[in-house]
Design an enzyme around this catalytic site. Structure first.
Site, PDB file in Angstrom:
ATOM      1  N   GLY A 142      75.233  34.582   4.224  1.00 52.88           N
ATOM      2  CA  GLY A 142      76.685  34.352   4.185  1.00 52.88           C
ATOM      3  C   GLY A 142      77.392  35.483   3.450  1.00 52.88           C
ATOM      4  N   ARG A 143      78.641  35.224   3.085  1.00 51.85           N
ATOM      5  CA  ARG A 143      79.464  36.290   2.483  1.00 51.85           C
ATOM      6  C   ARG A 143      78.824  36.871   1.227  1.00 51.85           C
ATOM      7  NH1 ARG A 143      82.354  31.776   2.930  1.00 51.85           N
ATOM      8  NH2 ARG A 143      83.975  31.617   4.508  1.00 51.85           N
ATOM      9  N   ILE A 144      78.369  35.989   0.314  1.00 45.51           N
ATOM     10  CA  ILE A 144      77.855  36.481  -0.976  1.00 45.51           C
ATOM     11  C   ILE A 144      76.521  37.196  -0.768  1.00 45.51           C
ATOM     12  CG2 ILE A 144      77.164  35.833  -3.323  1.00 45.51           C
ATOM     13  CD1 ILE A 144      79.121  33.431  -3.084  1.00 45.51           C
ATOM     14  N   ARG A 164      69.316  31.645   8.262  1.00 49.00           N
ATOM     15  CA  ARG A 164      68.762  30.318   8.513  1.00 49.00           C
ATOM     16  C   ARG A 164      67.431  30.312   9.275  1.00 49.00           C
ATOM     17  NH1 ARG A 164      71.628  25.218   8.861  1.00 49.00           N
ATOM     18  NH2 ARG A 164      73.544  25.873   7.885  1.00 49.00           N
ATOM     19  N   THR A 209      71.669  32.796  -8.214  1.00 45.49           N
ATOM     20  CA  THR A 209      73.097  32.647  -8.543  1.00 45.49           C
ATOM     21  C   THR A 209      73.727  31.615  -7.612  1.00 45.49           C
ATOM     22  OG1 THR A 209      73.615  34.477  -7.054  1.00 45.49           O
ATOM     23  CG2 THR A 209      73.387  35.021  -9.391  1.00 45.49           C
ATOM     24  N   ARG A 211      72.656  27.686  -6.524  1.00 42.77           N
ATOM     25  CA  ARG A 211      72.709  26.403  -7.212  1.00 42.77           C
ATOM     26  C   ARG A 211      71.327  26.130  -7.782  1.00 42.77           C
ATOM     27  NH1 ARG A 211      77.396  26.791  -7.350  1.00 42.77           N
ATOM     28  NH2 ARG A 211      79.006  25.429  -6.493  1.00 42.77           N
ATOM     29  N   GLU A 240      71.842  21.426 -14.770  1.00 41.67           N
ATOM     30  CA  GLU A 240      72.876  22.132 -15.527  1.00 41.67           C
ATOM     31  C   GLU A 240      73.778  21.165 -16.312  1.00 41.67           C
ATOM     32  OE1 GLU A 240      74.158  25.404 -12.995  1.00 41.67           O
ATOM     33  OE2 GLU A 240      76.165  25.073 -13.820  1.00 41.67           O
ATOM     34  N   HIS A 258      76.145  30.056 -15.787  1.00 45.94           N
ATOM     35  CA  HIS A 258      76.929  29.891 -14.541  1.00 45.94           C
ATOM     36  C   HIS A 258      78.201  30.759 -14.563  1.00 45.94           C
ATOM     37  CE1 HIS A 258      77.568  26.911 -10.991  1.00 45.94           C
ATOM     38  NE2 HIS A 258      78.133  28.083 -10.725  1.00 45.94           N
ATOM     39  N   GLY A 260      78.903  33.216 -12.279  1.00 43.90           N
ATOM     40  CA  GLY A 260      79.121  33.885 -10.993  1.00 43.90           C
ATOM     41  C   GLY A 260      80.577  34.255 -10.709  1.00 43.90           C
TER      42      GLY A 260
HETATM   43  C1  DGY Z   1      81.173  28.230  -6.805  1.00 36.80           C
HETATM   44  O1  DGY Z   1      82.348  28.499  -6.558  1.00 36.80           O
HETATM   45  O2  DGY Z   1      80.494  27.523  -6.054  1.00 36.80           O
HETATM   46  C2  DGY Z   1      80.595  28.821  -8.055  1.00 36.80           C
HETATM   47  O3  DGY Z   1      79.323  28.376  -8.295  1.00 36.80           O
HETATM   48  C3  DGY Z   1      81.461  28.573  -9.255  1.00 36.80           C
HETATM   49  O4  DGY Z   1      82.603  29.240  -9.133  1.00 36.80           O
END
Ligand code: DGY
Length: 293
Positions: A142-144, A164, A209, A211, A240, A258, A260
């Site tokens: 995806g984007r990230i 996927r 980064t 979940r 968490e 957390h 990110g």
């Molecule tokens: C998200 O947006 O899902 C990040 O984990 C927190 O900003």
């Protein structure tokens, strides 16, 4: 009548002002037409039932929506929105930061200096590894994930994007760095478990980064202690904010709380996407661009 919005938590002043210009801010979700929800709030059937039938939109202040029961929202015709795009760069930067900190032993060195241990420059002291030349398996296209691939490539590493349909088991054994960028859902819970950690090179490191529950944290702690893999950089945790205790004492682990999307500009931009979504639903009667239901 001015639509009413409940904030599950304090938001940046700019965002609060923008909300207050269009909505009445109310202290309880039971009086609200819309809610701005943090990822720490579980929006499930019970939450939506307690909120009441007037609730029309949950604007999640995050891109990940694993804290929300989307089916329960759909059943009630409640729109759920998220905050894509605006946090892509910030989150990819944190993945890169964890990689570099780990490879170049920056946080380990920081702890060493703070302990005021005696040292002087010497040729073989605290040697690390370069990112350049490493094969970085990016799990999630995806984007990230794509932005992280772009960044590591700029540092001379070789990104391998696993979407996927990728054969993850086969790819894990080829990577020097495995970086996770998948949403948390039933398919990705414990995607990296004891078996998959065994498939990684003993010299490889894992970066998360995404979940916390995407990784079996107990299995990871054990793999790190046994030397099954060489290190880990974590921004998120399975329970968490709790962190598996044995991780805390390991030098080959970099732990962040957390972070990110944690830059002011990013958090304000995320908030403004929440405001846009609330305006779309509550003032204009339309589906927002960033609706996920
Ligand atoms: C998200 O947006 O899902 C990040 O984990 C927190 O900003």
């Amino acid at each position: 009548m001015t639509p009413r919005v409940h904030l599950s938590e304090h938001v940046p002043a700019e965002v609060e002002q923008a909300l207050a210009a269009s909505f009445e801010i109310v202290p309880s979700v039971t009086e609200a037409d819309g809610v701005v929800a943090m990822l720490t709030v579980t929006v499930d059937d019970a939450y939506l039932e307690a909120a009441g039938p007037q609730l029309k939109i949950v604007a999640n202040y995050a891109v990940g929506v694993n804290n929300i029961d989307l089916d329960a929202a759909r059943r009630r015709g409640i729109v759920v929105s998220n905050t894509p795009d605006v946090l892509t760069g910030a989150t990819a930067e944190i993945a890169l930061t964890l990689m570099l900190s780990l490879l170049r032993r920056v946080t380990e060195g920081d702890r060493f200096v703070r302990r005021q241990e005696p040292w002087q420059f010497s040729l073989e002291f605290m040697l690390g590894e370069r990112l350049a030349g490493k094969t970085v398996l990016i799990v999630g296209s995806g984007r990230i994930g794509r932005e992280t691939a772009r960044l590591v490539e700029a540092f001379g590493a070789v990104p391998v994007l696993a979407g996927r349909d990728a054969d993850l088991d086969a790819l894990l054994g080829e990577a020097d760095i495995v970086s996770l960028h998948v949403p948390l859902n039933a398919e990705t819970r414990h995607l990296i478990d004891a078996r998959r950690l065994q498939l990684m090179k003993s010299s490889a490191v894992l970066i998360n980064t995404a979940r916390g529950p995407v990784v079996d944290e107990a299995a990871l702690a054990e793999a790190l202690q046994r030397g099954t893999i060489a290190g880990a950089g974590l921004d998120v945790y399975e329970r968490e904010p709790e962190v598996t205790e044995s991780l805390l004492g390991l030098e080959n682990v970099v732990l962040a709380p957390h972070l990110g999307s944690a830059t002011r500009d990013t958090r304000v931009a995320m908030g403004m996407l929440c405001v846009d979504a609330l305006r779309a639903v509550l003032l204009e009667g339309r589906t927002p661009a960033n609706a996920v239901t």
